[in-house]
Design a protein around this motif. Structure first.
Motif, short mmCIF file in Angstrom:
data_model
loop_
_atom_site.label_atom_id
_atom_site.label_comp_id
_atom_site.label_asym_id
_atom_site.label_seq_id
_atom_site.Cartn_x
_atom_site.Cartn_y
_atom_site.Cartn_z
N ARG A 23 0.80 -1.22 0.00
CA ARG A 23 0.00 0.00 0.00
C ARG A 23 0.84 1.28 0.00
NH1 ARG A 23 -0.53 -2.56 4.86
NH2 ARG A 23 0.12 -1.43 6.74
N LYS A 24 2.02 1.23 0.64
CA LYS A 24 2.83 2.45 0.69
C LYS A 24 3.30 2.85 -0.70
CE LYS A 24 7.14 0.05 1.89
NZ LYS A 24 8.25 -0.01 2.87
N TRP A 25 3.61 1.85 -1.55
CA TRP A 25 4.03 2.16 -2.91
C TRP A 25 2.85 2.54 -3.79
CZ3 TRP A 25 8.86 3.15 -3.28
CH2 TRP A 25 9.79 2.48 -2.48
N LEU A 26 1.68 1.93 -3.54
CA LEU A 26 0.50 2.28 -4.34
C LEU A 26 0.07 3.72 -4.08
CD1 LEU A 26 -1.63 -1.00 -4.03
CD2 LEU A 26 -0.45 -0.12 -6.05
N PHE A 27 0.11 4.14 -2.84
CA PHE A 27 -0.29 5.50 -2.52
C PHE A 27 0.73 6.52 -3.04
CE2 PHE A 27 -2.83 3.55 1.04
CZ PHE A 27 -4.06 3.89 0.51
N ALA A 28 2.01 6.14 -3.02
CA ALA A 28 3.05 7.08 -3.44
C ALA A 28 3.30 7.07 -4.94
CB ALA A 28 4.36 6.76 -2.72
N SER A 29 2.84 6.03 -5.64
CA SER A 29 3.16 5.88 -7.06
C SER A 29 2.68 7.04 -7.94
CB SER A 29 2.63 4.55 -7.59
OG SER A 29 1.24 4.46 -7.39
N PRO A 30 1.47 7.60 -7.75
CA PRO A 30 1.09 8.74 -8.61
C PRO A 30 2.05 9.92 -8.50
CG PRO A 30 -0.83 7.86 -7.48
CD PRO A 30 0.35 7.19 -6.87
N ALA A 31 2.45 10.25 -7.27
CA ALA A 31 3.39 11.37 -7.10
C ALA A 31 4.76 11.03 -7.67
CB ALA A 31 3.51 11.71 -5.61
N ILE A 32 5.20 9.77 -7.49
CA ILE A 32 6.51 9.35 -8.02
C ILE A 32 6.51 9.43 -9.54
CG2 ILE A 32 8.10 7.42 -8.25
CD1 ILE A 32 7.26 6.53 -5.44
#
Length: 308
Positions: A23-32
């Motif tokens: 979940r931490k990567w899924l939430f951060a992926s749009p910004a990344i």
């Protein structure tokens, strides 16, 4: 014979478990992804332009010429190499002085005292205004005719100085302006590191008879190594790309003698004064690689010291 029944996991349940674990990567992926595109697209376009003879307009017809722009830039001993030297002088000078002043002020603010809040607010005031506003303010202060700086010198019987208008005084003057504005940021970083240190090593050194200078050099400074490296990285990157103050005070070309022309001012002039986008892009790529090399060197030396 009894039939064997197995529990089938639905695809939705499988995806839900996978999403929960990542979940931490899924939430951060749009910004990344967005930040990656904002960095990658301009960088790739600049690299492409640096390999062409684009000039006049980026939409005009241009041809692929390989590394000719880079050869032209490296052969420019009148503007490019002096700009490189000024960039290093400006960055190195302000970085050293800001670190020394920042550490001294942070040590003074480490212990609580009466009026501490007001002192901290006063120190942070230079960070409130934008660099352009700061540049225009100091331009008026250093004006050779009506500026407060020469009037103050006249009060002590000292002859007026050219300050920003002098060929050899403009760069040191602007270094002073940068130091005045950005030392508070170094103070904040170092003060945060100092307040997080344990008091026990310093107290043990005091009991052993170490002087204040010895405690700072052999106890406090080694414990502050990571924080100092962070301050060096942040300020060196920011000082390398300084543009606002230089352009606001000296204008095109860094002055009539190019006395404050750093790599940023040089690339800006090639792009917007001469519309030579191919050569300007080559300068920017060289500048980008230079910054990456410096940052890698600083982090590599830090890791090397930590491993020892």
């Amino acid at each position: 014979m009894a039939a064997t029944t197995g529990v089938r996991t639905s695809p939705r349940k499988t995806y839900s478990d996978w999403a929960n674990r990542h979940r931490k990567w899924l939430f951060a992926s749009p910004a990344i992804i967005l930040v990656g595109l904002l960095i990658t697209i301009p960088l790739v376009w600049t690299i492409y332009l640096s390999l062409t003879n684009s000039e006049g307009s980026v939409r005009s017809d241009h041809q692929f010429i390989g590394f000719d722009n880079y050869a032209e830039v490296f052969a420019d001993v009148d503007r490019f190499w002096p700009a490189v030297v000024r960039t290093f002088i400006f960055t190195g000078g302000v970085l050293i002085i800001e670190l020394v002043l920042g550490m001294a002020i942070a040590l003074l603010l480490r212990r609580p005292f009466r009026g501490e809040r007001w002192v901290r607010v006063a120190i942070l005031l230079p960070l409130v205004a934008t660099p352009v506003a700061i540049g225009m303010m100091w331009k008026l202060i250093f004006d050779p005719n009506i500026g407060f700086a020469n009037q103050a010198l006249g009060f002590f019987g000292i002859a007026p100085q050219p300050w920003l208008s002098g060929e050899f005084t403009a760069l040191p003057t602007l270094m002073f302006v940068d130091i005045w504005q950005w030392t508070p940021m170094v103070v904040l970083i170092l003060l945060a590191g100092l307040t997080s240190l344990s008091e026990e090593p310093d107290e043990a050194a005091r009991i052993d008879g170490a002087s204040a200078a010895q405690r700072f050099w052999f106890v406090t400074l080694p414990l502050m190594r990571t924080t100092v490296i962070v301050a060096i990285l942040l300020r060196s990157i920011d000082a390398l790309k300084t543009f606002d103050i230089l352009y606001a005070t000296k204008g095109k070309g860094g002055g009539s003698f190019n006395e404050v022309e750093t790599l940023n001012i040089y690339a800006y002039g090639l792009s917007f004064d001469y519309n030579d986008y191919g050569v300007a892009s080559a300068v920017l790529i060289i500048f980008f690689l230079l910054i990456i090399a410096i940052m890698w060197l600083i982090t590599f030396k830090r890791k090397e010291k930590v491993s020892k």
